[in-house]
Design an enzyme around this catalytic site. Structure first.
Site, PDB file in Angstrom:
ATOM      1  N   SER A   1      41.005  16.744 -45.028  1.00  0.00           N
ATOM      2  CA  SER A   1      40.102  15.659 -45.728  1.00  0.00           C
ATOM      3  C   SER A   1      40.458  14.218 -45.565  1.00  0.00           C
ATOM      4  O   SER A   1      41.744  13.984 -45.172  1.00  0.00           O
ATOM      5  CB  SER A   1      39.895  16.039 -46.959  1.00  0.00           C
ATOM      6  OG  SER A   1      39.172  14.941 -47.749  1.00  0.00           O
TER       7      SER A   1
ATOM      8  N   TYR B   1      43.925  18.117 -55.129  1.00  0.00           N
ATOM      9  CA  TYR B   1      43.441  18.426 -53.770  1.00  0.00           C
ATOM     10  C   TYR B   1      43.839  17.445 -52.452  1.00  0.00           C
ATOM     11  O   TYR B   1      44.262  17.829 -51.455  1.00  0.00           O
ATOM     12  CB  TYR B   1      41.902  18.010 -53.925  1.00  0.00           C
ATOM     13  CG  TYR B   1      41.029  18.134 -52.854  1.00  0.00           C
ATOM     14  CD1 TYR B   1      40.480  19.392 -52.296  1.00  0.00           C
ATOM     15  CD2 TYR B   1      40.478  17.295 -52.103  1.00  0.00           C
ATOM     16  CE1 TYR B   1      39.621  19.569 -51.241  1.00  0.00           C
ATOM     17  CE2 TYR B   1      39.517  17.102 -50.766  1.00  0.00           C
ATOM     18  CZ  TYR B   1      39.266  18.589 -50.565  1.00  0.00           C
ATOM     19  OH  TYR B   1      38.515  18.637 -49.440  1.00  0.00           O
TER      20      TYR B   1
HETATM   21  N1  NAP Z   1      31.751  19.242 -48.025  1.00  0.00           N
HETATM   22  C1  NAP Z   1      32.853  17.967 -47.687  1.00  0.00           C
HETATM   23  O1  NAP Z   1      32.055  16.860 -47.908  1.00  0.00           O
HETATM   24  C2  NAP Z   1      34.088  18.059 -47.270  1.00  0.00           C
HETATM   25  C3  NAP Z   1      34.608  16.977 -46.971  1.00  0.00           C
HETATM   26  C4  NAP Z   1      36.122  16.932 -46.384  1.00  0.00           C
HETATM   27  C5  NAP Z   1      36.391  18.281 -46.363  1.00  0.00           C
HETATM   28  N2  NAP Z   1      35.906  19.462 -46.842  1.00  0.00           N
HETATM   29  C6  NAP Z   1      36.536  20.658 -46.669  1.00  0.00           C
HETATM   30  O2  NAP Z   1      35.653  21.613 -46.003  1.00  0.00           O
HETATM   31  C7  NAP Z   1      35.995  22.891 -46.219  1.00  0.00           C
HETATM   32  C8  NAP Z   1      34.748  23.621 -46.694  1.00  0.00           C
HETATM   33  O3  NAP Z   1      34.259  22.942 -47.743  1.00  0.00           O
HETATM   34  P1  NAP Z   1      32.595  23.215 -48.186  1.00  0.00           P
HETATM   35  O4  NAP Z   1      32.233  21.659 -48.631  1.00  0.00           O
HETATM   36  O5  NAP Z   1      31.895  24.035 -47.317  1.00  0.00           O
HETATM   37  O6  NAP Z   1      33.016  23.880 -49.561  1.00  0.00           O
HETATM   38  P2  NAP Z   1      32.220  25.122 -50.466  1.00  0.00           P
HETATM   39  O7  NAP Z   1      30.586  24.817 -50.151  1.00  0.00           O
HETATM   40  O8  NAP Z   1      32.606  25.038 -51.770  1.00  0.00           O
HETATM   41  O9  NAP Z   1      32.582  26.315 -49.736  1.00  0.00           O
HETATM   42  C9  NAP Z   1      33.995  26.757 -49.771  1.00  0.00           C
HETATM   43  C10 NAP Z   1      33.991  28.133 -49.311  1.00  0.00           C
HETATM   44  O10 NAP Z   1      35.273  28.567 -49.767  1.00  0.00           O
HETATM   45  C11 NAP Z   1      35.248  29.906 -50.353  1.00  0.00           C
HETATM   46  N3  NAP Z   1      36.476  29.940 -51.234  1.00  0.00           N
HETATM   47  C12 NAP Z   1      36.763  29.180 -52.361  1.00  0.00           C
HETATM   48  N4  NAP Z   1      37.739  29.803 -52.997  1.00  0.00           N
HETATM   49  C13 NAP Z   1      38.196  30.917 -52.521  1.00  0.00           C
HETATM   50  C14 NAP Z   1      39.033  32.071 -52.651  1.00  0.00           C
HETATM   51  N5  NAP Z   1      39.941  31.815 -53.783  1.00  0.00           N
HETATM   52  N6  NAP Z   1      39.049  33.054 -51.753  1.00  0.00           N
HETATM   53  C15 NAP Z   1      37.927  33.275 -50.808  1.00  0.00           C
HETATM   54  N7  NAP Z   1      37.115  32.155 -50.459  1.00  0.00           N
HETATM   55  C16 NAP Z   1      37.211  31.098 -51.340  1.00  0.00           C
HETATM   56  C17 NAP Z   1      33.971  29.663 -51.275  1.00  0.00           C
HETATM   57  O11 NAP Z   1      33.685  31.043 -51.756  1.00  0.00           O
HETATM   58  P3  NAP Z   1      32.370  31.268 -52.767  1.00  0.00           P
HETATM   59  O12 NAP Z   1      31.112  31.163 -51.955  1.00  0.00           O
HETATM   60  O13 NAP Z   1      32.519  32.623 -52.960  1.00  0.00           O
HETATM   61  O14 NAP Z   1      32.775  30.325 -53.878  1.00  0.00           O
HETATM   62  C18 NAP Z   1      33.120  29.226 -50.203  1.00  0.00           C
HETATM   63  O15 NAP Z   1      32.492  29.998 -49.303  1.00  0.00           O
HETATM   64  C19 NAP Z   1      36.932  22.902 -47.317  1.00  0.00           C
HETATM   65  O16 NAP Z   1      38.306  23.151 -46.964  1.00  0.00           O
HETATM   66  C20 NAP Z   1      36.946  21.516 -47.796  1.00  0.00           C
HETATM   67  O17 NAP Z   1      38.224  20.989 -48.510  1.00  0.00           O
HETATM   68  C21 NAP Z   1      34.401  19.429 -47.283  1.00  0.00           C
END
Ligand code: NAP
Length: 247
Positions: A153, A166
């Site tokens: 990130s 985070y």
């Molecule tokens: N979205 C953004 O703007 C953004 C920006 C920078 C970086 N990121 C990074 O991109 C990645 C994906 O983010 P996202 O936005 O797609 O997040 P998200 O929509 O919250 O999805 C996260 C996924 O991780 C799973 N997860 C969370 N805790 C877990 C655990 N304890 N065991 C197994 N699975 C778990 C969740 O499972 P559940 O569905 O069961 O909750 C979900 O499927 C992350 O690493 C995040 O830090 C995102």
């Protein structure tokens, strides 16, 4: 590489494990890798969400994925070792890992970060990726060209107030990638980071509740870089931290 046009068979013959495969970017990456020929291993904690992604992949004519229900919060090195053995038995090799699952925790000033939340975020975002990577290295080494992609990130490169836990977890992620990339240079496994940038998911909505999600890129929009790093055209790229949405 954000305009990368992947050939339809880019990932044919590859076995790729995706963590957090049930929602957001991980779900889209799973569908996209499968659409480009990969056999996907869908890891996540909510089985119903993983089953939905499984159904999407099958409906689109992709190779049948495997589902690994696992909560990274409680998983131990023994769980990952068992998973690695199963992958070795079932597939014989592993060609890619997308470390995508993460949690945000709550945004707060550093002095108020609850210790139990700090430990939980580090467990899911950092320790789990370390234990899993360590367990999977032997089966990754069986691939002629394996790609391990960690998810970072912008706050994992420059600290920002209120993002304490985070942000520190993402600095650790970048560090883990760099150490591995250096240890494995000129070998068959490569390690890189992706920074998705602001993307329309539930994590983003919880960090920025007042933001209009329509203004954001969707997970589908940012897939070209994910495909590039998973495919063999990036075989020489090791130790890079790349942005899906460069400023
Ligand atoms: N979205 C953004 O703007 C953004 C920006 C920078 C970086 N990121 C990074 O991109 C990645 C994906 O983010 P996202 O936005 O797609 O997040 P998200 O929509 O919250 O999805 C996260 C996924 O991780 C799973 N997860 C969370 N805790 C877990 C655990 N304890 N065991 C197994 N699975 C778990 C969740 O499972 P559940 O569905 O069961 O909750 C979900 O499927 C992350 O690493 C995040 O830090 C995102």
């Amino acid at each position: 590489m954000n305009n990368y046009q992947a050939p339809q068979d880019l990932l044919a013959g590859k076995v790729i494990l995706i963590t957090g495969a049930g929602d957001g970017i991980g779900a889209e990456a799973s569908r996209t890798f499968a659409a480009h020929g990969a056999e996907c291993i869908l890891l996540g904690r909510t089985v119903s969400k993983l089953e939905k992604v499984y159904d999407d992949i099958m409906a689109a004519g992709g190779k049948e994925p495997s589902i690994v229900p696992l909560d990274l919060k409680g998983a131990t090195p023994e769980h990952y070792k068992g998973m690695a053995d199963t992958i070795a038995d079932q597939y014989g090799k592993l060609d890619g890992v997308l470390h995508n699952a993460s949690v945000l925790g709550h945004l707060s000033v550093f002095k108020d970060i609850p210790v139990d939340e700090w430990q939980e975020v580090m467990q899911i975002n950092v320790n789990a990726a370390m234990y899993m990577t360590q367990a999977l290295l032997p089966v990754l080494e069986k691939s002629p060209s394996a790609s391990v992609v960690f998810t970072t990130s912008s706050v994992g490169r420059k600290g920002r107030s209120f993002w304490g836990t985070y942000a520190v977890s993402k600095f650790a992620t970048e560090g883990m990638m760099e150490v591995l990339a250096d240890e494995y240079k000129n070998k068959s496994v490569r390690f890189n980071c992706i920074n998705p940038g602001a993307t329309r998911t539930s994590m983003r909505a919880s960090a920025f509740p007042a933001e209009n999600p329509e203004t954001l890129k969707t997970p589908s929009d940012i897939m070209p870089l994910y495909l590039y790093l998973m495919g063999d055209e990036s075989a020489e790229v090791n130790g890079a931290s790349m942005d899906c949405q460069p400023k």
